[in-house]
Scaffold this motif. Structure first.
Motif, short mmCIF file in Angstrom:
data_model
loop_
_atom_site.label_atom_id
_atom_site.label_comp_id
_atom_site.label_asym_id
_atom_site.label_seq_id
_atom_site.Cartn_x
_atom_site.Cartn_y
_atom_site.Cartn_z
N ALA A 120 6.01 -1.43 -4.80
CA ALA A 120 6.22 0.00 -5.09
C ALA A 120 5.19 0.51 -6.08
N VAL A 121 4.87 -0.32 -7.08
CA VAL A 121 3.87 0.09 -8.09
C VAL A 121 2.48 0.22 -7.44
N LYS A 122 2.14 -0.70 -6.54
CA LYS A 122 0.84 -0.64 -5.85
C LYS A 122 0.73 0.63 -5.01
N ASP A 123 1.81 0.96 -4.33
CA ASP A 123 1.81 2.19 -3.53
C ASP A 123 1.57 3.41 -4.41
N LYS A 124 2.23 3.43 -5.59
CA LYS A 124 2.06 4.59 -6.50
C LYS A 124 0.63 4.64 -7.05
N ILE A 125 -0.01 3.45 -7.31
CA ILE A 125 -1.41 3.44 -7.80
C ILE A 125 -2.34 4.00 -6.73
N GLU A 126 -2.10 3.61 -5.50
CA GLU A 126 -2.93 4.09 -4.41
C GLU A 126 -2.79 5.60 -4.25
N PHE A 127 -1.50 6.10 -4.40
CA PHE A 127 -1.24 7.54 -4.25
C PHE A 127 -1.95 8.33 -5.34
N TYR A 128 -1.81 7.87 -6.60
CA TYR A 128 -2.42 8.61 -7.70
C TYR A 128 -3.97 8.51 -7.67
N GLN A 129 -4.54 7.40 -7.14
CA GLN A 129 -6.00 7.26 -7.00
C GLN A 129 -6.54 8.29 -6.01
N HIS A 130 -5.88 8.42 -4.88
CA HIS A 130 -6.26 9.40 -3.88
C HIS A 130 -6.15 10.83 -4.43
N ALA A 131 -5.06 11.09 -5.19
CA ALA A 131 -4.85 12.43 -5.80
C ALA A 131 -5.95 12.74 -6.79
N LYS A 132 -6.43 11.74 -7.52
CA LYS A 132 -7.48 11.94 -8.53
C LYS A 132 -8.80 12.36 -7.85
N GLU A 133 -9.13 11.70 -6.75
CA GLU A 133 -10.37 12.03 -6.04
C GLU A 133 -10.34 13.46 -5.52
N GLN A 134 -9.19 13.87 -4.97
CA GLN A 134 -9.05 15.23 -4.47
C GLN A 134 -9.17 16.25 -5.60
N ASP A 135 -8.60 15.98 -6.74
CA ASP A 135 -8.66 16.90 -7.90
C ASP A 135 -10.10 17.07 -8.38
N GLU A 136 -10.86 15.99 -8.39
CA GLU A 136 -12.25 16.08 -8.87
C GLU A 136 -13.08 16.99 -7.95
N ASN A 137 -12.94 16.85 -6.62
CA ASN A 137 -13.68 17.69 -5.66
C ASN A 137 -13.28 19.16 -5.83
#
Length: 999
Positions: A448-465
């Motif tokens: 569950a923690v790995k899934d949340k890390i992957e989700f927040y990593q993807h969200a971070k990339e979108q926010d930067e663009n």
């Protein structure tokens, strides 16, 4: 007054039951048929008597025990402790009341203890049970309010029942607008009968005329009867006068003769008495002469026999000494016995002195106080010393027992404490259990923690663009707006419009600030922080998975549960240890009390030993024995002193007798120097000789005195007769005997006239004519002619009477014919009968109305004077019981009943409250009645399972309220075990079913 102990000899199923140390708040717990009701009935029976066989109450006579009754020990505020015992006897049983000061009494003293309360009043005020609350359950509407008011005045529903009964009786007899009540019905019937009677009366005018005529005839007939009676009486008197006419004329003649003789004063039977006196005087003279000669001869004989006067003067003393001669020999023997006994006493005193071994002489020992009080003090001190030794031994045994128990509990406590986990270890285990540290759960959580890390990593990339694109757009917009403002500023300078210039400068400044903030890039937003936190947690979970220390959660939970059980056991041991400490402290305090009592007793012992002059070392162990030896010494010493006094008295008496005998022998005997026995013999003979002379002389003197007395008596009688004869002459008022006899003849004639007059009056006393009538009839000379006229007048009146009677009979017949129709007479009879019935019913109605009115006025007076104080206390209790939800109890404006005010000032009638609240109001009123209006009567309050319908909260509140009532003793009977949690163990007495108590 409080009940301290009770002993039931035999009462119902209870046989020889003793209950001691009854507390101020005592709970009696037991199942059904365990004896609760029996104990309550026993208390009522001892106080107020057993129910008689005619009453409906149970008598609780024992089936297997002949002894019926028992006793109560009570503590009264004024009279102190008292024992009330009542056993089988006449009617309600025989009662005996004994106070601690020794006063003994019966019913009168018991009434003083109970302050004149009878059974019904006591049960109404101080004894209530579930029945009072059940009455509320059965009532409806305004009956509940009236019942509560009645409970607040009399303690029972008697007032409300009485009021309802009187109201019912009044309404059943009369209502102003009613038709069915008895009086209303009879008034209607009477009104109808009165109308019919008037109609019948209008048709009977002739009847009324005949009635009047009949009355007139009756009056005339009565007048004729009266005249006939008068004439008859006159005729009778005239005939009577014809009979007594001669006696009346002779009476007048006799009275005239008596008046002619006049008043004569002559003694009654004067002639006869004078002749009798003459017959007595002559014999008296002859007797006087004869007695004078005999007196002379006796005087001569007395002179020839004259005894020795000096010897006779001392004769009594001489005879006393001679009679004491046998006593002289007895005194000699008694003297020898006294000397022997005196020696024996001295030996005993010597033995006692050796045993006492006190440096005291005899006078000092006799001065020691050995009265009853001192003896009692010595015995009490000795007994108390012995008892203190026994108590000390018992306390030492108990101290050792409690100490061993305490040490054992402390050992158990240490063992229990060593078995439980420490605080840190338990917290660690709880954390492990809480975290759920097993492999499967950790793997799931890691994924569950790995899934949340992957989700927040993807969200971070979108926010930067997104941020880069937005930054470029805003930069172009701001530059364009800044150029416009710069143009305005330049225009303001050129045209000298300073306001426009000022606003343009401010706008440029604001755009600069905005650009500064907008163009700065955030160092780290929330996404970065959460992403960092999840990566740290991923590392921790990987470390836990890599460590091989996985644990079984169920085993950890079992360890924690076992530790909890050990903690509970430890807590129980601590409670027991605390209780044991209290017991241990009690034993220590008992030791302290014992030491205080021992010190007091020792001080008292030393005080007594000083008063008895006994050394301390003897008094400590042998005080009572030493006191008894001192008593024995004083007793024997007193006997010894008495014996010495007696010995001295014997010697004195012997010496006195010898000296007196020698004195009289020397004075009256011719021989000298004789011994005691010879002198006594001669004096006794001398006494006999002189006594014989004295007897003869005394006989002669007696004879002479008798003759002289006879002489004086005869002379007195002669003089008395002569004086009486002279009195007769004086009474007749004459000077000599001849005149006396002439006057006597006249008195005799006058007496005969009086006798004849008395005979005539006896003849006339039976006549019907009085003296005045006889005087009037003396003037009549033609008595027969008057009698004839009276007879003619009687015949005339009788003829007239006969005609009137015939006319009266005719009228009666006509009236009878009219009455035989029956209408008027029947209606008149019915009218009078109904009127009588109405009057009787009205009397009965007035009785009930007066009773109802009197009760209402009494209630109003009670409401104004006594009820406010009781209601104030009831409001206080109700406020406490309902946790402040209900705070006021108001009286109804009219009649009886209450209004209950809630905390929001809403008023409720009693029937509008819930069942439980109504019961709380009832309890508040009952307790307030006992603690206010009857606050000076501190009798026990008896409660029998009255709160079983309350929930837990209400039960707790009512129990707390009862505990606050410290003025009265409370006896609470219950069969519900859950109520016991509200009381201390020492306040509960458990009653076992079909088993005798011995508490």
């Amino acid at each position: 007054m409080k009940i301290v102990e009770m002993h039931i000899y035999g009462f119902g199923q209870l046989d020889d039951v003793k209950i001691n140390n009854i507390n101020d708040f005592q709970v009696f717990f037991g199942e059904n048929e365990a004896g609760k009701s029996t104990i309550m009935a026993f208390i009522h029976g001892i106080f107020f008597g057993f129910p008689t066989k005619q009453q409906s109450e149970l008598r609780y006579e024992p089936k297997h025990n002949a002894k019926y009754g028992g006793k109560l020990r009570v503590n009264h505020e004024e009279l102190g402790f008292a024992v009330i015992e009542r056993v089988r006897g006449k009617s309600a049983g025989d009662v005996l009341v004994t106070l601690d000061d020794g006063t003994v009494g019966n019913e009168e003293l018991l009434k003083q203890l109970l302050m004149k309360f009878d059974k019904s009043l006591f049960q109404a005020i101080f004894s209530f049970n579930l029945q009072g609350l059940q009455n509320i359950h059965q009532m409806k509407g305004e009956e509940i309010g009236k019942f509560l008011f009645s409970a607040g005045t009399l303690g029972t529903e008697r007032l409300s029942k009485t009021e309802a009964m009187l109201q019912k009786e009044v309404d059943s007899r009369f209502k102003p607008s009613g038709k069915k009540p008895i009086i209303n019905d009879k008034l209607l019937a009477l009104h109808e009968l009165n109308g019919e009677l008037k109609k019948a009366s209008a048709k009977n005018q002739e009847y009324q005329t005949l009635i009047e005529k009949k009355g007139a005839l009756q009056q005339e007939i009565m007048e004729i009867h009266g005249l006939l009676v008068v004439i008859d009486e006159k005729t009778t008197k005239l005939n009577e006068w014809k009979k007594i006419q001669s006696f009346v004329k002779e009476e007048r003649w006799t009275k005239k003769e008596i008046d002619d003789l006049g008043e004569i004063h002559f003694p009654a039977r004067g002639i006869e008495r004078a002749e009798k006196f003459n017959q007595l005087i002559h014999p008296y003279n002859a007797q006087i002469s004869s007695i004078a000669d005999r007196i002379k001869n006796l005087k001569n004989e007395l002179e020839s026999i004259k005894p020795d006067p000096s010897f006779l003067t001392n004769e009594s003393a001489i005879l006393t000494i001679l009679e004491q001669m046998p006593l002289y020999e007895q005194l000699k023997q008694e003297k020898l016995q006294c000397e022997m006994k005196l020696k024996e006493f001295e030996e005993k005193l010597s033995t006692i002195s050796e045993k006492l071994h006190l440096p005291l002489n005899e006078e000092e020992i006799f001065s020691i106080n050995t009265n009853i009080y001192m003896k009692n003090q010595v015995e009490m001190v000795s007994k108390k010393s012995q008892k203190l030794l026994e108590v000390k031994q018992e306390l030492e045994d108990r101290y050792q027992e409690e100490k061993d128990t305490l040490e054992e509990l402390e050992k158990d406590l240490r063992g229990a404490q060593s078995q439980i986990f420490s605080k840190q270890e338990r917290e660690r285990l709880e954390e492990q259990v809480k975290d759920g540290n097993d492999k499967n759960r950790l793997e799931i959580e890691l994924n569950a923690v790995k899934d949340k890390i992957e989700f927040y990593q993807h969200a971070k990339e979108q926010d930067e663009n997104t941020l880069a694109s937005l930054f470029n757009q805003r930069k172009i917009q701001v530059l364009a707006f800044a150029l416009v403002l710069f143009g305005f500023a330049l225009y303001g300078v050129l045209t000298r419009q300073w306001v426009l210039l000022f606003l343009s400068v401010i706008g440029c400044a604001l755009i600069g600030i905005f650009m500064n903030k907008s163009l700065r890039r955030p160092k780290e937003n929330d996404v970065n922080q959460k992403l960092h936190a999840f990566r740290e947690k991923e590392k921790q979970l990987i470390q836990k998975l890599e460590s091989a220390k996985f644990r079984n959660i169920s085993a950890l939970e079992e360890q924690l549960a076992q530790d909890s059980r050990r903690k509970e056991k430890l807590q129980i041991i601590k409670v027991k240890l605390d209780q044991q400490h209290k017991q241990y402290d009690k034993v220590i305090s008992k030791f302290e009390e014992w030491e205080s009592l021992a010190a007091q007793n020792k001080e008292k012992l030393l005080t007594i030993s000083k008063e008895l002059k006994i050394p301390k070392y003897i008094a400590n162990s042998y005080l009572l024995e030493a006191f008894q030896l001192i008593e024995q010494y004083k007793s024997i010493g007193r006997d010894r002193r008495k014996l010495i006094e007696r010995l001295e008295q014997i010697i004195f008496e012997q010496s006195k007798m010898v000296n007196e005998l020698k004195f009289y022998a020397t004075q009256f005997l011719p021989e000298k120097s004789l011994d005691i026995q010879k002198s006594a013999f001669l004096l006794r003979n001398k006494s006999k000789e002189e006594h014989e002379k004295q007897i003869k002389s005394q006989e002669k003197r007696t004879k002479l005195a008798e003759l002289e007395a006879d002489m004086q008596q005869i002379i007195k009688e002669q003089q008395h007769v002569q004086v009486e004869f002279n009195k007769l002459l004086k009474e007749a008022n004459v000077e000599n005997e001849q005149q006396y006899y002439e006057l006597g003849m006249k008195a005799e004639k006058r007496g005969k006239l009086f006798e004849r007059l008395e005979d005539i009056e006896k003849q006339l006393q039976y006549s019907m004519l009085n003296e005045a009538e006889r005087e009037s009839f003396l003037q009549i000379h033609n008595c027969d002619e008057i009698i004839s006229k009276c007879n003619d007048e009687v015949l005339s009146l009788q003829t007239r009477l006969k005609k009137l009677q015939e006319e009266q009979a005719s009228i009666k017949y006509e009236i009878q014919i009219l009455e035989e129709g029956g209408v008027y007479s029947d209606l008149l009879h019915q009218f009078k009968q109904k009127k009588f019935e109405l009057e009787e019913e009205a009397k009965e109605w007035s009785v009930y109305w007066l009773a109802y009115d009197l009760l209402s006025k009494t209630v109003e007076k009670y409401k104004k004077i006594h009820l406010p104080r009781m209601l104030a206390k009831a409001e206080e209790y109700l406020l406490f019981l309902t946790d402040g939800n209900y705070q006021k109890i108001h009286l109804q404006g009219t009649g009886t009943g209450f209004l209950i005010e809630r905390v929001d000032h809403t008023l409720f009638e009693a029937n509008e409250l819930s069942q439980a609240t109504t019961e709380q109001v009832y309890v508040s009123i009952r307790l307030a009645l006992a603690t206010t209006l009857y606050e000076n009567y501190r009798l026990p309050i008896i409660i029998d399972d009255s709160f079983v319908n309350f929930d837990a909260r209400r039960t707790q509140k009512v129990m707390e309220l009862l505990k606050r009532l410290d003025q009265n003793q409370i006896l609470f009977f219950t069969c519900h075990k859950h109520l016991l949690q509200h009381f201390h163990k020492e306040n509960v007495i458990s009653l076992e079913k079909k088993k005798a108590l011995n508490l």
